[in-house]
Design an enzyme around this catalytic site. Sequence first.
Site, mmCIF file in Angstrom:
data_model
loop_
_atom_site.group_PDB
_atom_site.id
_atom_site.type_symbol
_atom_site.label_atom_id
_atom_site.label_comp_id
_atom_site.label_asym_id
_atom_site.label_seq_id
_atom_site.Cartn_x
_atom_site.Cartn_y
_atom_site.Cartn_z
ATOM 1 N N SER A 170 -19.074 3.355 19.818
ATOM 2 C CA SER A 170 -19.317 3.689 21.220
ATOM 3 C C SER A 170 -19.225 2.427 22.053
ATOM 4 C CB SER A 170 -20.714 4.297 21.355
ATOM 5 O OG SER A 170 -21.088 4.422 22.704
ATOM 6 N N TYR A 172 -29.905 3.104 19.906
ATOM 7 C CA TYR A 172 -28.548 3.646 19.812
ATOM 8 C C TYR A 172 -27.526 2.519 19.977
ATOM 9 C CZ TYR A 172 -24.393 6.399 20.877
ATOM 10 O OH TYR A 172 -23.136 6.933 20.869
#
Length: 81
Positions: A43, A56
């Site tokens: 990501s 995350y």
Amino acid sequence: MGLGSRDWDDIMQTNLSGTFYTIKYAGRAMAASNGGAICTISSIAGVRTHRFMGPYCVSKAGIDMLVRNCADELGTNNIRV
């Protein structure tokens, strides 16, 4: 960071450890069959901060480095990562 340590552990187990174990066992099978390719999903959060998403972001940054290291190690077995 408003998340508890259990949240941290869950995110790391799912994102980073899950990717590690997938590469570990897939790489072993691919090495036995003369090579292959492994593709992971990370990501933009792995290279840029996102407020309130610390675990995350850290897990995705870990995946990015894991992929680089695995490419180096598994490349000797004709495996692209």
